[in-house]
Design a protein around this motif. Structure first.
Motif, mmCIF file in Angstrom:
data_model
loop_
_atom_site.group_PDB
_atom_site.id
_atom_site.type_symbol
_atom_site.label_atom_id
_atom_site.label_comp_id
_atom_site.label_asym_id
_atom_site.label_seq_id
_atom_site.Cartn_x
_atom_site.Cartn_y
_atom_site.Cartn_z
ATOM 1 N N GLU A 126 0.202 -14.680 0.044
ATOM 2 C CA GLU A 126 1.403 -13.964 -0.396
ATOM 3 C C GLU A 126 1.071 -12.498 -0.638
ATOM 4 O OE1 GLU A 126 3.758 -13.324 -4.511
ATOM 5 O OE2 GLU A 126 3.244 -15.416 -4.058
ATOM 6 N N HIS A 127 -0.107 -12.250 -1.216
ATOM 7 C CA HIS A 127 -0.568 -10.884 -1.475
ATOM 8 C C HIS A 127 -1.205 -10.259 -0.234
ATOM 9 C CE1 HIS A 127 -0.231 -10.915 -5.984
ATOM 10 N NE2 HIS A 127 -0.200 -12.221 -5.743
ATOM 11 N N LEU A 128 -2.052 -11.030 0.426
ATOM 12 C CA LEU A 128 -2.862 -10.479 1.508
ATOM 13 C C LEU A 128 -2.021 -9.956 2.668
ATOM 14 C CD1 LEU A 128 -5.819 -10.067 2.393
ATOM 15 C CD2 LEU A 128 -5.715 -12.328 3.491
ATOM 16 N N LEU A 129 -0.888 -10.586 2.932
ATOM 17 C CA LEU A 129 -0.079 -10.167 4.077
ATOM 18 C C LEU A 129 0.785 -8.946 3.795
ATOM 19 C CD1 LEU A 129 0.914 -13.536 5.776
ATOM 20 C CD2 LEU A 129 -1.003 -12.012 6.244
ATOM 21 N N PHE A 130 0.565 -8.310 2.651
ATOM 22 C CA PHE A 130 1.116 -6.980 2.397
ATOM 23 C C PHE A 130 0.059 -5.889 2.604
ATOM 24 C CE2 PHE A 130 4.362 -9.273 -0.129
ATOM 25 C CZ PHE A 130 5.517 -8.651 0.346
ATOM 26 N N GLU A 131 -1.171 -6.281 2.910
ATOM 27 C CA GLU A 131 -2.267 -5.318 3.025
ATOM 28 C C GLU A 131 -2.038 -4.305 4.142
ATOM 29 O OE1 GLU A 131 -5.767 -4.595 1.948
ATOM 30 O OE2 GLU A 131 -4.686 -5.126 0.125
ATOM 31 N N GLY A 132 -1.524 -4.778 5.255
ATOM 32 C CA GLY A 132 -1.315 -3.890 6.387
ATOM 33 C C GLY A 132 -1.396 -4.662 7.684
ATOM 34 N N THR A 133 -1.010 -4.015 8.776
ATOM 35 C CA THR A 133 -1.031 -4.661 10.084
ATOM 36 C C THR A 133 -1.636 -3.705 11.100
ATOM 37 O OG1 THR A 133 1.092 -3.871 10.969
ATOM 38 C CG2 THR A 133 1.179 -5.727 9.416
ATOM 39 N N LYS A 134 -1.674 -4.164 12.324
ATOM 40 C CA LYS A 134 -2.190 -3.319 13.403
ATOM 41 C C LYS A 134 -1.435 -2.002 13.479
ATOM 42 C CE LYS A 134 -2.647 -3.420 18.467
ATOM 43 N NZ LYS A 134 -2.442 -4.266 19.682
ATOM 44 N N ASN A 135 -0.132 -2.028 13.160
ATOM 45 C CA ASN A 135 0.697 -0.828 13.296
ATOM 46 C C ASN A 135 1.267 -0.313 11.982
ATOM 47 O OD1 ASN A 135 0.685 -0.631 16.289
ATOM 48 N ND2 ASN A 135 1.652 -2.655 16.135
ATOM 49 N N ILE A 136 0.906 -0.945 10.865
ATOM 50 C CA ILE A 136 1.302 -0.458 9.543
ATOM 51 C C ILE A 136 0.028 -0.191 8.751
ATOM 52 C CG2 ILE A 136 2.511 -1.003 7.387
ATOM 53 C CD1 ILE A 136 4.390 -2.804 8.991
ATOM 54 N N GLU A 137 -0.188 1.053 8.435
ATOM 55 C CA GLU A 137 -1.421 1.461 7.765
ATOM 56 C C GLU A 137 -1.572 0.742 6.423
ATOM 57 O OE1 GLU A 137 -3.376 5.623 6.030
ATOM 58 O OE2 GLU A 137 -1.635 5.678 7.396
ATOM 59 N N ARG A 138 -2.810 0.431 6.102
ATOM 60 C CA ARG A 138 -3.110 -0.258 4.849
ATOM 61 C C ARG A 138 -2.540 0.508 3.656
ATOM 62 N NH1 ARG A 138 -7.937 -0.649 1.180
ATOM 63 N NH2 ARG A 138 -7.818 -2.739 0.280
ATOM 64 N N GLY A 139 -1.815 -0.242 2.779
ATOM 65 C CA GLY A 139 -1.246 0.355 1.583
ATOM 66 C C GLY A 139 0.092 1.035 1.787
ATOM 67 N N LYS A 140 0.632 0.997 3.021
ATOM 68 C CA LYS A 140 1.867 1.722 3.321
ATOM 69 C C LYS A 140 3.108 0.833 3.347
ATOM 70 C CE LYS A 140 0.163 5.870 3.929
ATOM 71 N NZ LYS A 140 0.560 7.002 3.056
ATOM 72 N N TRP A 141 2.945 -0.484 3.226
ATOM 73 C CA TRP A 141 4.087 -1.391 3.387
ATOM 74 C C TRP A 141 5.221 -1.042 2.421
ATOM 75 C CZ3 TRP A 141 4.600 -5.723 6.723
ATOM 76 C CH2 TRP A 141 5.765 -6.479 6.515
ATOM 77 N N PHE A 142 4.900 -1.001 1.142
ATOM 78 C CA PHE A 142 5.936 -0.767 0.134
ATOM 79 C C PHE A 142 6.505 0.644 0.243
ATOM 80 C CE2 PHE A 142 3.421 -4.243 -1.598
ATOM 81 C CZ PHE A 142 4.408 -5.148 -1.960
ATOM 82 N N GLU A 143 5.674 1.584 0.645
ATOM 83 C CA GLU A 143 6.145 2.960 0.814
ATOM 84 C C GLU A 143 7.185 3.048 1.933
ATOM 85 O OE1 GLU A 143 4.228 7.046 2.515
ATOM 86 O OE2 GLU A 143 3.020 5.940 1.028
ATOM 87 N N ILE A 144 6.948 2.337 3.039
ATOM 88 C CA ILE A 144 7.901 2.339 4.146
ATOM 89 C C ILE A 144 9.230 1.739 3.699
ATOM 90 C CG2 ILE A 144 8.403 1.331 6.408
ATOM 91 C CD1 ILE A 144 5.386 1.502 7.001
ATOM 92 N N VAL A 145 9.163 0.638 2.975
ATOM 93 C CA VAL A 145 10.388 -0.026 2.531
ATOM 94 C C VAL A 145 11.189 0.878 1.600
ATOM 95 C CG1 VAL A 145 11.320 -1.961 1.210
ATOM 96 C CG2 VAL A 145 9.478 -2.350 2.859
ATOM 97 N N SER A 146 10.540 1.398 0.570
ATOM 98 C CA SER A 146 11.262 2.197 -0.431
ATOM 99 C C SER A 146 11.786 3.504 0.154
ATOM 100 C CB SER A 146 10.361 2.482 -1.635
ATOM 101 O OG SER A 146 9.215 3.218 -1.244
ATOM 102 N N SER A 147 11.031 4.124 1.062
ATOM 103 C CA SER A 147 11.463 5.404 1.627
ATOM 104 C C SER A 147 12.646 5.231 2.575
ATOM 105 C CB SER A 147 10.309 6.078 2.360
ATOM 106 O OG SER A 147 9.889 5.316 3.467
#
Length: 440
Positions: A72-93
């Motif tokens: 549940e936590h680990l799959l927010f870490e990042g992906t091949k095309n989403i930089e690590r730590g940027k998931w929540f920033e992309i959503v909120s922005s």
């Protein structure tokens, strides 16, 4: 005549509301097994995108607990095309919110965006499914996050170990015996290869449902879903075969200590059927009858009339394979836990041996009608219900017809079910006590 007209109009109004609550949806499968459910509601420019995976805390091997919650936590870490730590920033922005949660039976990820960002939401969830980055750095980071969560939510929280204590006493064979969050020693000992293998086994399209609910163009949404999810490879079929528990035929007594409390508690637990069983619906009604609100039987007796409890409650904690029916109470003054247990059993015995009143039965029906209406009052709730009904119940249409199950439950059935599952020889009784501090 005027009163009759008012009543008639009221009935028509209520009937109109009931009809308006029916949720229209469309569902289909992609070739890779991903089940898609679409619900169109253009009343507000909002859309909820959700993915539920049929994997939870029970899906583990001995010595490797807690993997589903870890993911549940680990799959927010990042992906091949989403930089690590940027998931929540992309959503909120982009004006959105998102979250995830894990039970013993499933994991649920969701986003809520302005509807003009649906394409972004679908792309992000496809990235989570297809391209997650699982490396040692992410595993080590989330290991520390989960340890802190365990400390704050369970180890250092008053009454935080109640469910752990009940589970380990109600279950001896089934994985429900272990906490959903897992044991930290298991996570510490797990290798990176084990985490990767877990992802490849469970986080695959044929073990998931994608729900899009809200202000959508249906045909455009289908095109984006095909564009982003059709290429995700199908995984091997997930086979689940968990051991059956032996019946409890003799009362089990246990004690546990909590350094974070000053007032003891009693917890009485019964092992009950999984939530798909009709009896589970009856037990839900029974818990409401016993403890929902100040006029409920346990509260009125133990808190108001006899003034022996600060708090009392009952809940049928639904799970897929077995549920847990729990009754808990906190004593007042010199009241002993034994006295609380006696009062609780007196009320349960009444339900086992006699019918509840017609008036109480009507109140129960009204409460469940209200719950049903409220559960589908927004697109987030609808998305959750659609995913849950498909993944865990195997019947998406329950979103519209589950209330019929509650409407069909009789007073006689409530008595019969109480007599089947809630006997003293079928229970666990736990003394939940303050931990005594050593003398200086």
């Amino acid at each position: 005549m005027k009163q009759k007209l008012v009543t008639a109009f009221a009935l028509l109004f209520i009937a109109g509301l009931t009809g308006a609550q029916e949720v229209a949806y469309e569902e289909y499968d992609l070739d890779n097994g991903l089940h898609v459910i679409l619900h169109k509601d253009n009343t507000a420019p909002v859309v909820s995108t959700a993915v539920m995976y049929h994997v939870g805390g029970k899906d583990r091997t001995e010595g490797r607990t807690g993997f589903a919650h870890f993911f549940e936590h680990l799959l927010f870490e990042g992906t091949k095309n989403i930089e690590r730590g940027k998931w929540f920033e992309i959503v909120s922005s982009n004006g959105g919110t998102n979250n995830a949660n894990t039970t013993n039976d499933r994991t649920f990820y969701y986003e809520v965006f302005p509807s003009n960002n649906l394409k972004l939401a679908l792309w992000m969830e496809s990235e989570r499914m297809l391209h997650p980055v699982i490396n040692q750095n992410g595993v080590d980071t989330q290991n520390e996050v989960i340890k802190e969560e365990k400390r704050s939510r369970y180890d250092n929280s008053p009454y935080g170990k109640i469910l752990f204590t009940v589970s380990e006493n109600l279950f001896k064979k089934h994985p429900y015996k272990d906490p959903n969050i897992g044991y930290m020693k298991d996570l510490d000992a797990a290798s990176l290869d084990e985490f990767i293998a877990y992802k490849e086994k469970y986080y695959v399209p044929n073990n998931a449902a994608l729900v899009v609910a809200g202000d959508i163009d249906t045909e455009q949404t289908k095109k984006w879903i095909s564009e982003y999810f059709a290429a995700v490879p199908k995984g091997a079929d997930v086979v689940k075969d968990y051991p059956l528990e032996d019946p409890i035929t003799k009362e089990i007594k246990a004690k546990t200590y909590d350094a974070n409390i000053q007032i003891p508690a009693t917890i009485i637990g019964y092992r009950t059927p999984g939530f798909k069983n009709r009896d589970a619906y009856v037990l839900n009604m029974l818990s409401t009858y016993l403890s929902d609100g100040p006029t409920s039987k346990l509260y009125k007796k133990m808190v108001d009339d006899q003034k022996e409890a600060l708090q009392v409650g009952a809940i049928n904690l639904g799970q897929e394979d077995y549920s847990m029916y729990l009754v808990f109470a906190l004593p007042v003054g010199q009241t002993t836990l034994g006295q609380l247990n006696t009062s609780i059993e007196e009320e349960i015995e009444k339900v086992r041996t006699s019918l509840i009143s017609e008036n109480d039965y009507k109140k129960l029906q009204n409460k469940f009608e209200n719950k049903f209406v409220n559960s589908n009052s927004n697109v987030e709730g609808i998305a959750n219900s659609l995913a849950t009904n498909y993944i865990l119940y195997g019947d998406t249409s329950l979103i519209n017809k589950e209330i019929e199950i509650y409407r069909s439950i009789t007073r006689e059935e409530i008595m019969e079910v109480a007599n089947t599952y809630l006997k003293p020889n079928q229970r666990v009784v736990i003394d939940y006590l303050p931990e005594e501090k050593p003398a200086n």
